[in-house]
Design an enzyme around this catalytic site. Structure first.
Site, short mmCIF file in Angstrom:
data_model
loop_
_atom_site.label_atom_id
_atom_site.label_comp_id
_atom_site.label_asym_id
_atom_site.label_seq_id
_atom_site.Cartn_x
_atom_site.Cartn_y
_atom_site.Cartn_z
N CYS A 153 19.20 -11.68 -19.51
CA CYS A 153 19.72 -10.89 -18.39
C CYS A 153 20.50 -9.64 -18.80
CB CYS A 153 20.60 -11.77 -17.51
SG CYS A 153 19.77 -13.29 -16.99
N HIS A 278 28.34 -8.56 -12.07
CA HIS A 278 27.12 -9.31 -12.41
C HIS A 278 26.75 -10.18 -11.21
CE1 HIS A 278 24.06 -10.99 -14.90
NE2 HIS A 278 24.59 -12.21 -14.90
N HIS A 312 18.20 -11.03 -8.60
CA HIS A 312 18.59 -10.96 -10.01
C HIS A 312 17.34 -10.57 -10.80
CE1 HIS A 312 20.28 -11.40 -13.80
NE2 HIS A 312 20.66 -12.66 -13.80
#
Length: 389
Positions: A153, A278, A312
């Site tokens: 990520c 985030h 995401h």
């Protein structure tokens, strides 16, 4: 280093203006099962039409590279000017991804199981991680360093840090840098197996959060040493090595990354105008980030998570969310409103209250500095500080 132009595509749209307008309007795209994957798991798919891969590069033809090409086409003129100015040997490529073209590999394996042989159109470069950077280098016909970064990520956030190093070391005069990730069964089923997917929709920092929603997209910058309006002013990175998928609960290593980004930019916490959190809406990650942000910034600095609007996007998230910050700082953003944090408005009583931007308090304000967080599996943490130099 200066970020001269940006191309991006995600669930919010396929152009800078459309994405900025949709994001600021506070519209949350509802995740749906991606029809092209025949999956029952809702996700934030890109619905805009993607360009075709040129026939001479058909070995790289996959959805991931078509997402990249969609972003690239938006800044191709600026890149072409840089190639003429600096020469093809002085232009590099650094791209982050976690999936590459795994979806094409999944489809090829299905054909193999049914027929006993792989389909004729399949090529391993469609899904090989290094093929992402190879494709861009071949498409642009540049001969500087070209490589892929894959740290799940935080991949494309690390790619931006790596591109800056190439420029600082004098290895390149311009770098095309960013990331892309596309939806595939491996990702969706993997996050489902971890129990990390929401049963409804992404609800970051709520007491009712129950997981993230996966998205896809791409973002590419042209980065050079030549002065411009927006720059990558600071990079902070840390690795907590606490657990393969869970973050260190106390947020200490996320805090280190943010502190390092501030120190690198020679800025203080109170100078930051906006934090792109985030904000995955997973139980542990939000709690960890809340501790770190509250300790460093208190409850005054405006912040929000963009994942309820984009999903995401994994390996693309670092560059995509840095790109969203770039849009807030750009001339496209005349209103100077901050993006709202989309959630159910029910705070977790165990977390410190942050200054989450609401739809009702998007007052215009001059923006100078934005911080964007990317926290990854294995505790690979990156914070990027973008602003007007």
């Amino acid at each position: 280093m200066y970020l001269h132009d940006l191309g991006l595509v995600c669930a919010l749209g396929g152009s800078k203006a459309d994405i900025l307008a949709a994001w600021l309007a506070g519209g949350s795209v509802q995740p749906v099962p991606p029809t092209w994957l025949d999956s029952a798991i809702p996700a934030f798919g890109v619905l805009t039409e993607l360009p075709a891969i040129p026939a001479k590069l058909k070995q790289y033809d996959c959805r991931n590279n078509r997402l990249l090409l969609s972003a690239l086409c938006q800044i191709e003129s600026a890149i072409s000017t840089a190639i003429v100015r600096y020469g093809a040997d002085r232009v590099g490529i650094v791209v982050g991804t976690s999936t590459s073209g795994i979806a094409e590999g999944e489809s090829a394996v299905q054909v193999l199981r049914a027929s006993g042989s792989m389909p004729g159109h399949y090529h391993y470069k469609q899904q090989e991680l290094g093929g992402v950077a190879e494709f861009l280098a071949a498409y642009l016909d540049v001969r500087g360093p070209a490589y892929t970064v894959s740290t799940t990520c935080s991949s494309s956030a690390n790619a931006l840090a790596s591109a800056r190093r190439l420029l600082r070391l004098g290895v390149c005069d311009a770098v095309v840098v960013g990331g892309a990730d596309s939806l595939c069964h491996t990702t969706l089923e993997g996050f489902f197996a971890l129990g990390a997917l929401s049963k409804t929709t992404c609800n970051p920092f709520s007491k009712n959060r129950d997981g993230t929603t996966i998205g896809e997209g791409a973002a590419l910058f042209l980065m050079t040493r030549e002065p411009g309006d927006i720059a990558l002013l600071g990079v902070g990175a840390s690795a907590d090595a606490y657990h393969i998928s869970a973050p260190r609960p106390d947020g200490s290593c996320a805090l280190l990354a943010m502190q390092a980004a501030l120190a690198d930019a020679q800025l203080k916490p109170e100078q930051i105008d906006y934090i792109n959190l985030h904000g995955t809406a997973t139980w542990q990650n939000d709690a960890m980030e809340n501790r770190a942000v509250a300790q460093l910034f208190g409850s005054d600095t405006a912040c929000s998570s963009s994942k309820p609007s984009t999903g995401h996007c994994l390996g693309a998230a670092g560059a995509l969310e840095a790109g969203l910050c770039w849009l807030l700082l750009s001339d496209l953003h005349q209103e100077r409103r901050l993006p709202a944090h989309l959630w159910d408005g029910e705070p977790d009583p165990d977390m410190t209250r942050l200054n989450l931007v609401g739809l009702e308090n998007q007052q215009p304000k001059p923006l100078q500095y934005c911080l964007s967080n990317s926290f990854s599996f294995g505790g690979n943490n990156v914070s990027l500080l973008i602003g007007h130099p």
